[in-house]
Design a protein around this motif. Structure first.
Motif, PDB file in Angstrom:
ATOM      1  N   ILE A  93      12.202   5.597 -12.590  1.00 58.79           N
ATOM      2  CA  ILE A  93      10.887   6.132 -12.390  1.00 58.79           C
ATOM      3  C   ILE A  93      10.612   7.459 -11.614  1.00 58.79           C
ATOM      4  O   ILE A  93       9.667   7.964 -11.435  1.00 58.79           O
ATOM      5  CB  ILE A  93      10.282   4.755 -11.608  1.00 58.79           C
ATOM      6  CG1 ILE A  93       8.824   4.746 -11.748  1.00 58.79           C
ATOM      7  CG2 ILE A  93      10.715   5.037  -9.946  1.00 58.79           C
ATOM      8  CD1 ILE A  93       8.171   3.562 -11.168  1.00 58.79           C
ATOM      9  N   ARG A  94      11.738   7.796 -11.067  1.00 58.49           N
ATOM     10  CA  ARG A  94      11.698   9.050 -10.379  1.00 58.49           C
ATOM     11  C   ARG A  94      11.216  10.490 -11.261  1.00 58.49           C
ATOM     12  O   ARG A  94      10.683  11.232 -10.670  1.00 58.49           O
ATOM     13  CB  ARG A  94      13.219   9.605  -9.968  1.00 58.49           C
ATOM     14  CG  ARG A  94      13.889   8.675  -8.884  1.00 58.49           C
ATOM     15  CD  ARG A  94      15.105   9.066  -8.282  1.00 58.49           C
ATOM     16  NE  ARG A  94      15.713   8.232  -7.238  1.00 58.49           N
ATOM     17  CZ  ARG A  94      15.282   8.330  -5.936  1.00 58.49           C
ATOM     18  NH1 ARG A  94      14.522   9.176  -5.424  1.00 58.49           N
ATOM     19  NH2 ARG A  94      15.712   7.380  -5.196  1.00 58.49           N
ATOM     20  N   GLY A  97       0.545  -1.166   0.086  1.00 63.59           N
ATOM     21  CA  GLY A  97      -0.019  -0.040  -0.185  1.00 63.59           C
ATOM     22  C   GLY A  97       0.832   1.407   0.017  1.00 63.59           C
ATOM     23  O   GLY A  97       0.330   2.382   0.442  1.00 63.59           O
ATOM     24  N   ARG A  98       2.022   1.059  -0.504  1.00 60.21           N
ATOM     25  CA  ARG A  98       2.944   2.434  -0.448  1.00 60.21           C
ATOM     26  C   ARG A  98       3.004   3.199  -1.689  1.00 60.21           C
ATOM     27  O   ARG A  98       2.564   2.860  -2.847  1.00 60.21           O
ATOM     28  CB  ARG A  98       4.345   1.868   0.049  1.00 60.21           C
ATOM     29  CG  ARG A  98       4.415   1.051   1.223  1.00 60.21           C
ATOM     30  CD  ARG A  98       5.850   0.441   1.439  1.00 60.21           C
ATOM     31  NE  ARG A  98       7.075   1.599   1.406  1.00 60.21           N
ATOM     32  CZ  ARG A  98       8.020   1.494   1.928  1.00 60.21           C
ATOM     33  NH1 ARG A  98       8.265   0.164   2.545  1.00 60.21           N
ATOM     34  NH2 ARG A  98       9.120   2.393   1.829  1.00 60.21           N
ATOM     35  N   ASP A  99       3.373   4.394  -1.438  1.00 61.66           N
ATOM     36  CA  ASP A  99       3.490   5.181  -2.683  1.00 61.66           C
ATOM     37  C   ASP A  99       4.950   5.985  -2.776  1.00 61.66           C
ATOM     38  O   ASP A  99       5.017   6.939  -3.608  1.00 61.66           O
ATOM     39  CB  ASP A  99       2.368   6.456  -2.760  1.00 61.66           C
ATOM     40  CG  ASP A  99       2.438   7.139  -1.414  1.00 61.66           C
ATOM     41  OD1 ASP A  99       3.360   7.212  -0.831  1.00 61.66           O
ATOM     42  OD2 ASP A  99       1.654   8.148  -1.466  1.00 61.66           O
ATOM     43  N   ARG A 104       9.271  12.607  -4.033  1.00 56.20           N
ATOM     44  CA  ARG A 104       9.325  11.966  -2.912  1.00 56.20           C
ATOM     45  C   ARG A 104       8.371  10.672  -3.220  1.00 56.20           C
ATOM     46  O   ARG A 104       8.288   9.671  -2.602  1.00 56.20           O
ATOM     47  CB  ARG A 104       8.742  12.406  -1.549  1.00 56.20           C
ATOM     48  CG  ARG A 104       9.831  13.515  -1.095  1.00 56.20           C
ATOM     49  CD  ARG A 104       9.337  14.305   0.292  1.00 56.20           C
ATOM     50  NE  ARG A 104       8.322  15.033  -0.041  1.00 56.20           N
ATOM     51  CZ  ARG A 104       7.002  14.634   0.345  1.00 56.20           C
ATOM     52  NH1 ARG A 104       7.091  13.845   1.139  1.00 56.20           N
ATOM     53  NH2 ARG A 104       6.029  15.587   0.092  1.00 56.20           N
ATOM     54  N   ARG A 105       7.174  11.043  -3.784  1.00 55.53           N
ATOM     55  CA  ARG A 105       5.992   9.982  -4.129  1.00 55.53           C
ATOM     56  C   ARG A 105       5.507   9.806  -5.393  1.00 55.53           C
ATOM     57  O   ARG A 105       5.654  10.615  -6.021  1.00 55.53           O
ATOM     58  CB  ARG A 105       4.758  10.674  -3.190  1.00 55.53           C
ATOM     59  CG  ARG A 105       5.073  10.298  -1.755  1.00 55.53           C
ATOM     60  CD  ARG A 105       3.613  10.742  -0.904  1.00 55.53           C
ATOM     61  NE  ARG A 105       3.940  10.619   0.783  1.00 55.53           N
ATOM     62  CZ  ARG A 105       4.790  11.552   1.228  1.00 55.53           C
ATOM     63  NH1 ARG A 105       5.104  12.621   0.881  1.00 55.53           N
ATOM     64  NH2 ARG A 105       4.763  11.137   2.605  1.00 55.53           N
ATOM     65  N   ARG A 129      -1.611   2.317  -3.059  1.00 52.65           N
ATOM     66  CA  ARG A 129      -2.382   3.214  -2.333  1.00 52.65           C
ATOM     67  C   ARG A 129      -3.892   3.104  -2.731  1.00 52.65           C
ATOM     68  O   ARG A 129      -4.761   3.340  -1.603  1.00 52.65           O
ATOM     69  CB  ARG A 129      -1.673   4.545  -2.552  1.00 52.65           C
ATOM     70  CG  ARG A 129      -2.408   5.776  -1.616  1.00 52.65           C
ATOM     71  CD  ARG A 129      -1.955   7.244  -2.167  1.00 52.65           C
ATOM     72  NE  ARG A 129      -2.218   7.594  -3.438  1.00 52.65           N
ATOM     73  CZ  ARG A 129      -2.027   8.741  -3.940  1.00 52.65           C
ATOM     74  NH1 ARG A 129      -1.426   9.693  -3.127  1.00 52.65           N
ATOM     75  NH2 ARG A 129      -2.400   9.143  -5.181  1.00 52.65           N
ATOM     76  N   ALA A 130      -4.233   3.122  -3.927  1.00 50.26           N
ATOM     77  CA  ALA A 130      -5.624   2.909  -4.265  1.00 50.26           C
ATOM     78  C   ALA A 130      -6.259   1.632  -3.537  1.00 50.26           C
ATOM     79  O   ALA A 130      -7.570   1.629  -3.217  1.00 50.26           O
ATOM     80  CB  ALA A 130      -5.700   2.802  -5.562  1.00 50.26           C
TER      81      ALA A 130
END
Length: 330
Positions: free
Chosen positions: A86-87, A72-74, A94-95, A103-104
């Protein structure tokens, strides 16, 4: 289109988009070739990796992304370790917003969508309402949003004791993103099937826009020219342990963080981890990624400890960068 495994589907979809595009366009100024309304069905969704040397897949990233969702992380701290590129999709450094599907699935108030879907299927096995919604309309209201969800949602259908899944996508990069998306979605399907005590059913992939950017066209042709793209794979991937895998997932996430932060080292003998062989193999892949990232030697004994399909993928990976963290792509 119908296929036994994603190995067969990947090359077929890539060939159709590269060699028979319906449109040439340039969304956000990025020239691409495209087909609309494309879909396929996998009879064996646990066979979720194309075994094509020219594709150079990073399976450590594939497992990391799936576990990132399940956690469940972002945050970039986790996922950018495996795919630094991917940054560029993060607005604040940060996210990730759209790409962070976990997260969804697990965030917000209440039990989260995942738990709601599991309970719906237990209450009514014939339900058509077991849907995990990912895309949010407000994502389009953010000017120049660099990270709009490619996935609309996932639907789970329990039929005659088997869990079938349909992945609905607004867009899918046939060369890059499709391989990681199908891996993650079928992995989530398998985790849920085990949690429900159901057999693994079919996976259906439905996409509005399937495309290949011109910057990847040459690499895509390399994949299609590889003899393995038209051959049947000789190796089969292992299945998740029977029963609820959430206790193992939580434990693997603890070990993953220690490896990512270079606070843990794992050798070929994984018996002391206290995990089923399937999950111990995942940690071995993370250990190999750790050694590449921190420029340590990957011993032959460590490669020998991998199950044959993972060993094949790692030995054919050939990372393009010193960190070795490639192969993600959106």
């Amino acid at each position: 289109m119908e296929f036994d495994t994603f190995h067969h589907a990947y090359a077929a979809v890539l060939r159709r988009v590269v060699e028979e595009p319906a449109f040439r366009n340039a969304p956000r100024g990025l020239p691409s070739r495209e087909r609309l309304g494309l879909g396929f069905r996998l009879r064996e969704p646990d066979q979720r990796v194309p075994l094509i040397p020219a594709r150079r897949l990073n399976i450590a990233f594939n497992f990391a992304e799936s576990l990132w969702y399940l956690a469940g992380r972002d945050d970039l701290d986790f996922i950018a370790h495996y795919a630094p590129g991917i940054r560029k999709y993060s607005a604040d450094g940060r996210r990730l917003t759209g790409t962070a599907y976990g997260r969804a699935l697990f965030g917000g108030e209440g039990p989260g969508q995942w738990r709601t879907v599991v309970e719906e299927l237990r209450r009514d096995p014939d339900s058509k309402r077991a849907v995990l919604q990912i895309f949010r309309g407000e994502e389009l209201a953010v000017p120049a949003n660099p990270d709009v969800s490619c996935t609309l949602g996932l639907q789970f259908l329990l039929r005659e004791g088997a869990l079938h899944t349909v992945g609905f996508m607004r867009a899918n990069d046939a060369y890059r993103g499709m391989s990681s998306d199908v891996f993650s979605f079928t992995f989530l399907q398998e985790v849920m099937a085990r949690e429900l005590g159901a057999r693994l059913g079919e996976y259906h992939h439905a996409v509005g826009s399937v495309h290949v950017y011109d910057t990847d066209a040459a690499r895509a042709r390399e994949v299609l020219a590889d003899p393995a793209s038209s051959a049947a794979p000789a190796l089969r991937f292992p299945a998740l342990p029977e029963g609820d895998n959430w206790p193992y997932i939580r434990e693997v996430l603890v070990h993953e963080e220690a490896l990512r932060r270079n606070r843990l080292r794992i050798g070929p003998d994984t018996g002391g981890l206290g995990l089923p062989g399937y999950w111990a193999q995942v940690l071995l892949l993370f250990e190999i990624q750790r050694r590449i990232r921190y420029e340590e030697t990957v011993d032959p004994e460590l490669l020998d400890a991998l199950t044959p399909p993972y060993r094949w993928i790692v030995t054919h990976w050939r990372p393009r960068t010193p960190t070795g963290a490639i192969g993600a792509g959106r």
